[in-house]
Design a protein around this motif. Structure first.
Motif, PDB file in Angstrom:
ATOM      1  N   LEU A  86       0.844  -1.074  -0.296  1.00 43.73           N
ATOM      2  CA  LEU A  86       0.261  -0.174  -0.001  1.00 43.73           C
ATOM      3  C   LEU A  86       0.492   1.417  -0.307  1.00 43.73           C
ATOM      4  N   ALA A  87       2.220   1.596   0.679  1.00 42.84           N
ATOM      5  CA  ALA A  87       3.410   2.358   0.798  1.00 42.84           C
ATOM      6  C   ALA A  87       3.558   2.883  -0.760  1.00 42.84           C
ATOM      7  N   SER A  88       3.567   1.877  -1.627  1.00 37.87           N
ATOM      8  CA  SER A  88       4.171   2.156  -2.990  1.00 37.87           C
ATOM      9  C   SER A  88       3.011   2.703  -3.826  1.00 37.87           C
ATOM     10  N   LEU A  89       1.780   2.045  -3.849  1.00 34.58           N
ATOM     11  CA  LEU A  89       0.907   2.791  -4.304  1.00 34.58           C
ATOM     12  C   LEU A  89       0.772   4.111  -3.883  1.00 34.58           C
ATOM     13  N   ALA A 239       6.310   4.409 -15.240  1.00 38.44           N
ATOM     14  CA  ALA A 239       6.227   4.355 -13.804  1.00 38.44           C
ATOM     15  C   ALA A 239       5.169   4.268 -13.108  1.00 38.44           C
ATOM     16  N   LEU A 240       4.322   3.479 -13.629  1.00 36.33           N
ATOM     17  CA  LEU A 240       2.234   3.437 -13.011  1.00 36.33           C
ATOM     18  C   LEU A 240       2.669   2.164 -13.180  1.00 36.33           C
ATOM     19  N   LEU A 241       3.398   1.193 -13.091  1.00 36.72           N
ATOM     20  CA  LEU A 241       3.528  -0.236 -12.747  1.00 36.72           C
ATOM     21  C   LEU A 241       4.553  -0.793 -12.185  1.00 36.72           C
ATOM     22  N   ILE A 242       4.292   0.987 -11.635  1.00 33.09           N
ATOM     23  CA  ILE A 242       6.090   0.530  -9.337  1.00 33.09           C
ATOM     24  C   ILE A 242       4.702  -0.150  -8.788  1.00 33.09           C
ATOM     25  N   PRO A 243       4.015   0.842  -8.694  1.00 34.61           N
ATOM     26  CA  PRO A 243       2.398   0.121  -7.137  1.00 34.61           C
ATOM     27  C   PRO A 243       2.141  -0.884  -7.230  1.00 34.61           C
ATOM     28  N   VAL A 244       1.783  -1.978  -9.454  1.00 38.69           N
ATOM     29  CA  VAL A 244       2.322  -3.023  -9.113  1.00 38.69           C
ATOM     30  C   VAL A 244       2.699  -4.231  -8.660  1.00 38.69           C
ATOM     31  N   VAL A 245       4.127  -3.523  -8.964  1.00 35.26           N
ATOM     32  CA  VAL A 245       5.265  -4.721  -8.648  1.00 35.26           C
ATOM     33  C   VAL A 245       5.533  -4.062  -7.349  1.00 35.26           C
ATOM     34  N   GLY A 246       5.245  -3.014  -6.676  1.00 35.98           N
ATOM     35  CA  GLY A 246       5.583  -3.280  -4.798  1.00 35.98           C
ATOM     36  C   GLY A 246       4.138  -4.228  -4.721  1.00 35.98           C
ATOM     37  N   ALA A 265     -10.164   1.034  -4.077  1.00 35.53           N
ATOM     38  CA  ALA A 265     -10.163   2.121  -3.714  1.00 35.53           C
ATOM     39  C   ALA A 265      -8.028   2.193  -4.524  1.00 35.53           C
ATOM     40  N   GLY A 266      -7.306   1.252  -4.328  1.00 36.67           N
ATOM     41  CA  GLY A 266      -5.995   0.990  -5.435  1.00 36.67           C
ATOM     42  C   GLY A 266      -6.344   1.183  -6.834  1.00 36.67           C
ATOM     43  N   LEU A 267      -7.180   0.435  -7.509  1.00 39.40           N
ATOM     44  CA  LEU A 267      -7.534   0.719  -9.016  1.00 39.40           C
ATOM     45  C   LEU A 267      -8.558   1.949  -9.646  1.00 39.40           C
ATOM     46  N   VAL A 268      -9.369   2.739  -8.132  1.00 44.96           N
ATOM     47  CA  VAL A 268      -9.772   4.381  -8.239  1.00 44.96           C
ATOM     48  C   VAL A 268      -8.647   5.133  -8.163  1.00 44.96           C
ATOM     49  N   ILE A 269      -7.287   4.860  -7.957  1.00 44.08           N
ATOM     50  CA  ILE A 269      -6.367   5.733  -7.458  1.00 44.08           C
ATOM     51  C   ILE A 269      -5.709   5.545  -8.083  1.00 44.08           C
ATOM     52  N   LEU A 270      -5.208   4.239  -9.117  1.00 42.02           N
ATOM     53  CA  LEU A 270      -4.026   4.662 -10.774  1.00 42.02           C
ATOM     54  C   LEU A 270      -4.878   4.708 -11.493  1.00 42.02           C
ATOM     55  N   ALA A 271      -6.291   4.895 -11.250  1.00 44.12           N
ATOM     56  CA  ALA A 271      -7.107   5.774 -12.414  1.00 44.12           C
ATOM     57  C   ALA A 271      -6.692   6.680 -12.486  1.00 44.12           C
ATOM     58  N   GLY A 272      -7.246   7.471 -10.878  1.00 41.73           N
ATOM     59  CA  GLY A 272      -6.885   9.093 -11.187  1.00 41.73           C
ATOM     60  C   GLY A 272      -4.917   9.521 -11.609  1.00 41.73           C
ATOM     61  N   ILE A 273      -4.403   8.813 -10.965  1.00 48.34           N
ATOM     62  CA  ILE A 273      -2.868   9.105 -10.977  1.00 48.34           C
ATOM     63  C   ILE A 273      -3.018   9.359 -13.284  1.00 48.34           C
ATOM     64  N   THR A 274      -3.552   8.231 -13.502  1.00 47.71           N
ATOM     65  CA  THR A 274      -3.229   7.647 -14.775  1.00 47.71           C
ATOM     66  C   THR A 274      -3.767   9.485 -15.815  1.00 47.71           C
ATOM     67  N   LEU A 275      -4.786   9.389 -15.123  1.00 46.52           N
ATOM     68  CA  LEU A 275      -5.408  11.159 -16.058  1.00 46.52           C
ATOM     69  C   LEU A 275      -4.749  12.023 -15.681  1.00 46.52           C
ATOM     70  N   THR A 276      -4.231  12.561 -14.284  1.00 43.22           N
ATOM     71  CA  THR A 276      -3.928  13.271 -14.314  1.00 43.22           C
ATOM     72  C   THR A 276      -2.447  13.770 -14.727  1.00 43.22           C
ATOM     73  N   ILE A 277      -1.855  11.862 -15.184  1.00 42.76           N
ATOM     74  CA  ILE A 277      -0.239  12.381 -16.705  1.00 42.76           C
ATOM     75  C   ILE A 277      -0.986  12.207 -17.983  1.00 42.76           C
ATOM     76  N   PHE A 278      -1.883  11.802 -18.012  1.00 40.89           N
ATOM     77  CA  PHE A 278      -1.920  11.428 -19.527  1.00 40.89           C
ATOM     78  C   PHE A 278      -3.170  12.417 -19.553  1.00 40.89           C
TER      79      PHE A 278
END
Length: 286
Positions: A86-89, A239-246, A265-278
């Protein structure tokens, strides 16, 4: 991208993702603030390979905000209040935080897509906070977010240093944490740092060395080389793969589990980060 370069970028993702499990193992032997100091003390000899890459003010700022602040809060959270996965995410929330701070400090316009991404990431963090239990406490969530905020503020410093060799900068900034963290460790963690280090196990030394050398020196060297050969838009999304590997590594190495609520909740966070980056405008700085 040639297969060799793809293998290298995946190697960096693996090194940075597994880094969190190594941190957790090292924290079994070391208190968090002393760990930060020792981690960067190991890196100090490497700075002899590089000329000073930036003004001292920038080096000290990066050393305080990113090298000390980010990891001081992160390691404190990981000692007892949050799992490695969870820390990696949660630490990746630095991406939307950086965008928000850049809009305030540099007046960079935030697009509607980025705002939607930030809202999604916040919703995911709130969900993890409400579901906090065995895998994370409210204190752990707050500490990791403080680490992400320190990283985000440090990114604003990096934003003013275009073209600087990032590996050289972070190595020179490794001069800051050892004395700062030693002083804080003496104040808050006890008066015997030398004996604590002397009693470290082989697992502890291997973990600290992995965190210091593999994730920093090797990771940043390869990442910087890849960015010099390919467009940032091609490399940085990995870099979006880092929390997945973590999360996967923490499950395999540490036996950590993730609840269904945390996974969603983690998937929601990743989706949000993806939108902010792209979700940036075509000419908006990355």
């Amino acid at each position: 991208m040639p297969p060799r370069d793809l293998a290298l970028v995946l190697l960096v993702v693996f090194a940075w993702g597994t880094n969190f499990s190594a941190m957790k193992l090292a924290l079994e032997d070391l208190p968090p603030l002393l760990f930060v100091g020792l981690r960067f003390a190991i890196l100090v000899p490497f700075l002899l390979l590089f000329a000073r890459p930036a003004p001292w003010t920038a080096i000290i700022a990066v050393g305080v905000l990113i090298n000390s602040g980010q990891f001081g809060f992160l390691f404190s959270a990981m000692r007892a209040d949050v799992t490695a996965g969870l820390a990696s995410l949660i630490l990746q929330s630095q991406a939307p935080l950086t965008i928000l701070l850049a809009s305030l400090v540099y007046k960079e316009r935030v697009t509607p897509t980025q705002m939607a991404g930030i809202a999604l990431a916040c919703a995911g963090l709130i969900a993890i906070g409400l579901a906090s239990g065995g895998n994370i406490t409210a204190l752990g969530l707050a500490l990791v977010l403080c680490g992400a905020l320190s990283w985000a503020v440090g990114n604003l410093v990096l934003r003013r240093l275009p073209g600087v060799n990032m590996l050289a900068l972070f190595l020179w900034a490794s001069l800051v944490p050892p004395p700062l963290m030693l002083a804080l460790s003496l104040a808050f963690e006890g008066p015997t740092p030398i004996s604590t280090i002397a009693q470290m196990s082989l697992q502890g030394w291997v973990s600290v060395t992995y965190v210091a050398v593999i994730s920093t020196v090797v990771g940043y060297s390869i990442w910087g080389w890849l960015l010099s050969r390919h467009p940032a838009a091609l490399i940085t999304p990995f870099a979006l793969l880092i929390p997945v590997v973590g999360i996967v590594t923490a499950a395999l190495v540490l036996g950590e589990g993730v609840t269904l609520t945390e996974a969603l909740a983690g998937l929601v966070i990743l989706a949000g980060i993806t939108l902010t980056i792209f979700g940036r405008r075509p000419n908006q700085p990355r």
